[in-house]
Write an enzyme that holds these catalytic residues in place. Structure first.
Site, PDB file in Angstrom:
ATOM      1  N   ASP A   1       9.098  14.889  13.450  1.00 46.90           N
ATOM      2  CA  ASP A   1       9.685  13.647  13.014  1.00 46.90           C
ATOM      3  C   ASP A   1      10.552  13.091  13.412  1.00 46.90           C
ATOM      4  O   ASP A   1      10.079  11.400  13.989  1.00 46.90           O
ATOM      5  CB  ASP A   1      10.187  13.657  11.419  1.00 46.90           C
ATOM      6  CG  ASP A   1      10.784  12.869  10.566  1.00 46.90           C
ATOM      7  OD1 ASP A   1       9.725  11.792  10.435  1.00 46.90           O
ATOM      8  OD2 ASP A   1      11.918  12.145  10.805  1.00 46.90           O
TER       9      ASP A   1
ATOM     10  N   LYS B   1      10.275   9.674  16.223  1.00 52.32           N
ATOM     11  CA  LYS B   1      11.743   8.450  16.047  1.00 52.32           C
ATOM     12  C   LYS B   1      11.826   8.191  17.606  1.00 52.32           C
ATOM     13  O   LYS B   1      11.861   6.984  17.699  1.00 52.32           O
ATOM     14  CB  LYS B   1      12.602   8.516  15.334  1.00 52.32           C
ATOM     15  CG  LYS B   1      12.045   9.288  13.327  1.00 52.32           C
ATOM     16  CD  LYS B   1      12.922   9.186  12.455  1.00 52.32           C
ATOM     17  CE  LYS B   1      12.865  10.251  10.967  1.00 52.32           C
ATOM     18  NZ  LYS B   1      13.226  10.231  10.434  1.00 52.32           N
TER      19      LYS B   1
ATOM     20  N   ARG C   1      -2.679   5.909  -4.393  1.00 50.34           N
ATOM     21  CA  ARG C   1      -4.147   6.592  -4.340  1.00 50.34           C
ATOM     22  C   ARG C   1      -3.879   7.284  -5.745  1.00 50.34           C
ATOM     23  O   ARG C   1      -5.194   7.337  -6.305  1.00 50.34           O
ATOM     24  CB  ARG C   1      -3.537   8.505  -4.429  1.00 50.34           C
ATOM     25  CG  ARG C   1      -4.391   8.891  -3.087  1.00 50.34           C
ATOM     26  CD  ARG C   1      -3.563  10.053  -1.962  1.00 50.34           C
ATOM     27  NE  ARG C   1      -2.259  10.102  -2.370  1.00 50.34           N
ATOM     28  CZ  ARG C   1      -1.282  11.083  -1.258  1.00 50.34           C
ATOM     29  NH1 ARG C   1      -1.924  11.472  -0.307  1.00 50.34           N
ATOM     30  NH2 ARG C   1      -0.110  10.996  -1.739  1.00 50.34           N
TER      31      ARG C   1
ATOM     32  N   ALA D   1       0.802  -1.510   0.035  1.00 53.07           N
ATOM     33  CA  ALA D   1      -0.066  -0.183  -0.314  1.00 53.07           C
ATOM     34  C   ALA D   1       1.041   1.203  -0.074  1.00 53.07           C
ATOM     35  O   ALA D   1       1.837   1.694   0.617  1.00 53.07           O
ATOM     36  CB  ALA D   1      -0.514   0.356   0.884  1.00 53.07           C
ATOM     37  N   GLY D   2       0.988   1.935  -0.875  1.00 58.40           N
ATOM     38  CA  GLY D   2       1.445   3.298  -1.180  1.00 58.40           C
ATOM     39  C   GLY D   2       2.345   3.190  -2.269  1.00 58.40           C
ATOM     40  O   GLY D   2       3.679   1.934  -2.255  1.00 58.40           O
TER      41      GLY D   2
END
Lengths: 430, 430
Positions: free
Chosen positions: B203, B207, B46, B10-11
């Site tokens: 971000d 992490k 998408r 997916a993606g």
């Protein structure tokens, strides 16, 4: 699972003691991570009465380590005896043959018998784990076997022997000759009484052959590791290298080139811009270059009680979790049998240090020999005076094939212009 | 096992394309290492018609990614959609709920829903793998979960965001201001059009919260990561730091202290002697300090098609081998719920840069404020002229408690001696 994983421990030297200490000190955390307790139940060592600072009375004592394999109360054997053959090998075979898992720090045994033992482990469905055998506490076996597993590894190299790195670091920092630093390292316990295993590169070669197997999906091939130690490195070489922007490191390097396996341990000039140039003292570091991941660097303590025992217990946790598979990342039968690469066909820049008589014509003789061999010179400096009164001529070649460089040195070998043995070192140009 | 592991992907952005490329390019090797083929069978993205330079016609196309979970021909789902919630989270839940393994690079989702998903994976006996979510191609999740598993981790820290490191490296190398480098990084594709996720440290905080969970056996606690980005770092700070023997890096740092969890992302001064000071450009690096192994360093490419896809496929190989267990190293129910540490109680040396009016008495005012707060000064330099005509006063404190340093700055806040906002940064002293 609440059944403990029951460990038989063979060998109670520094690392064996460390294993007991970790399992004691971090018991609660290890039990959470492994989802079951990990407990030493039986031990064996050469000398039962030696004072180790650990209470051993709670463990069953076994005089003959190989008996650990047969004990009903032992699920996994940890072998810290050492030696490529002898009792360590017997214990490995008997443990795996009994269908029990086997954890070892024994690089020599794996370099010589890794393929056989991996095959035996597979047949029996047991684990053969050896994280502690290479680079001590650094999880580089796991990094290659699993972390970088999606990649074709193009090259693997690193600083694999802490004793050599310690000696080279001190030679540079304190401007002392090799012999003096070695003697001091022996006094301090950083080098063995018989240091040849370390300083002649054999220990690093054992480790390199194991890394190469994992990296290239090839059978371990220790006999074909070209091996050169650090005895011939002079303080002057370290100075010359520094003046050129390099540091000297003992590098183990392996690559699969055109279906052949290149494996070499040798002192190299490493650019100050390369992370390995900054790995000092007894540290180890390994670089793996993969076709998708690029350059991975693993760095840490390559020896000593805590780091090595940390790796042994990490293996035990994998065994306790049941997270293990083929020792060399794929079934032993699927490992390629790669022929050794032609070492002399290797191409790169070279450092050459000649000690010569201080008289006219010598430089012309040297440069002619290199020209005749087809080697061109990138830089040449005359600097310093050698212990024997000669003058150092230091050169860096343009990229050349090793065979040509050696031919030039052979042509010069008879000349009375040279007052000492020449030194040739590779430059790590990647 | 000769049954292929069948992947639903997916993606299809940069990383998704990279996964297909690795599985194609390295198929033979991956099949040997996994002991079975790994094959993408179905995909979803998408925009179906976008040109990606890959032949997608051989894969089944699914318009709604969440349908991948239900397909009979899919054994494992790889999620590269992104976003903490929405379709990524629905897909994760449905995949695991169907008893299938789930591999993701989605740090935001794990930071917010990691505990729930780990628990679901355990109940269903499926794998939840996320090596690609932290530090791209560097196997640091595995390094903590398994490699360092025998250790109580005392501290974990590193350079976790390549965009920030790229900007700071170029600011230093080219002596350019933050805004100019950011604009150029956006033009070159090294920074997003909306860069705040990276440069404000969010971000890196995602992490860090994942690393902290693994390192300390604690539940992921993203909301309590104190988070400061690099917008306030001026070129002058980089110069001052260099003059003092430091480089400025955005550091994510976590420690378990007295039963509380300290987590912070912040620009720090890193000594040139520390390996992290030499991690340049878009590289990432993570240091873990264990009570037996000592300091481990993992370094490599933290982002990009090849490295991130390498980590995704490493996870798939673990799944194919059946070598997996609890996502956060121990059963989710056994993860501690650690309260957040008092950030202001943290002790260390600090860098302070004040921009002040160039007139007598200002230094006395500043030093008095620090004295009144109980902060003593190790060194103080007045250097350079700020853009607003003021003068820089740069100080390094002796070890101090952050609360005291902030009190001193608060006391100065009203003063008309200060012509700009003060800058305070931690010094990484380990």
């Amino acid at each position: 699972m609440t059944q403990p994983l029951r460990v038989g421990l063979a060998g109670l030297g520094t690392v064996g003691g460390g294993v007991i200490k970790i399992l004691d000190t971090n018991a609660a955390l290890i039990e959470r991570r492994a989802n079951r307790p990990i407990e030493v139940v039986a031990i064996s060592a050469r000398d039962r009465s030696r004072e180790r600072g650990i209470d051993l009375s709670r463990f069953a004592w076994v005089d003959d380590a190989t008996q650990l394999a047969a004990r009903d109360d032992v699920d996994v054997v940890v072998e810290l005896i050492g030696g490529a053959d002898g009792p360590a090998l017997t214990l490995a075979r008997e443990t795996l043959d009994a269908g029990k898992s086997f954890v070892t720090a024994n690089k020599a045994m794996l370099a010589h018998h890794g393929l056989e033992l991996a095959g035996l482990a597979e047949i029996k469905g047991a684990a053969l784990k050896y994280e502690a055998a290479v680079a001590g506490g650094i999880p580089v076996i796991k990094g290659l076997r699993e972390g970088a597993a999606a990649n074709v590894i193009e090259r693997i190299y690193g600083i694999l022997n802490g004793t050599c790195n310690y000696i080279l670091t001190r030679m540079e920092a304190e401007r002392l000759p090799f012999g003096e630093v070695l003697a001091d390292a022996q006094r301090l316990g950083f080098a063995e009484a018989d240091p040849s295993f370390d300083i002649d590169g054999i220990d690093a070669a054992h480790k390199l052959s194991i890394l190469a197997s994992l990296a290239f999906g090839a059978r371990v091939d220790f006999p074909h590791v070209a091996c050169e130690g650090i005895r011939a490195v002079e303080s002057a070489d370290i100075d010359h290298a520094a003046a050129l922007g390099f540091r000297i490191k003992l590098i183990g390097l392996a690559a699969a080139e055109g279906g052949a396996l290149f494996q070499r341990v040798h002192p190299c000039l490493v650019s100050l811009k390369h992370p390995l140039a900054h790995v000092d003292g007894s540290l180890n570091a390994v670089v793996a270059e993969g076709n998708f991941v690029g350059r991975l660097l693993f760095q840490g303590r390559g020896a000593g009680e805590g780091p090595t025992a940390s790796a042994v217990v990490a293996d035990l946790i994998d065994v306790a979790r049941g997270e293990f598979g083929p020792a060399f990342a794929m079934p032993a039968a699927r490992l390629s049998k790669l022929p050794p690469a032609d070492q002399l066909a290797h191409e790169g820049r070279f450092y050459l240090r000649l000690t010569v008589a201080d008289r006219p014509g010598v430089l012309a003789e040297i440069t002619a020999a290199l020209r005749d061999a087809g080697v061109s010179i990138e830089s040449l400096i005359q600097r310093g005076v050698a212990a024997n009164g000669g003058v150092y001529v230091v050169m860096v070649t343009h990229s050349a094939v090793e065979r040509q460089v050696r031919a030039a040195l052979s042509a010069l070998a008879g000349s009375d212009s040279l007052t000492g043995a020449p030194m040739m070192m590779h430059i790590l140009d990647f």
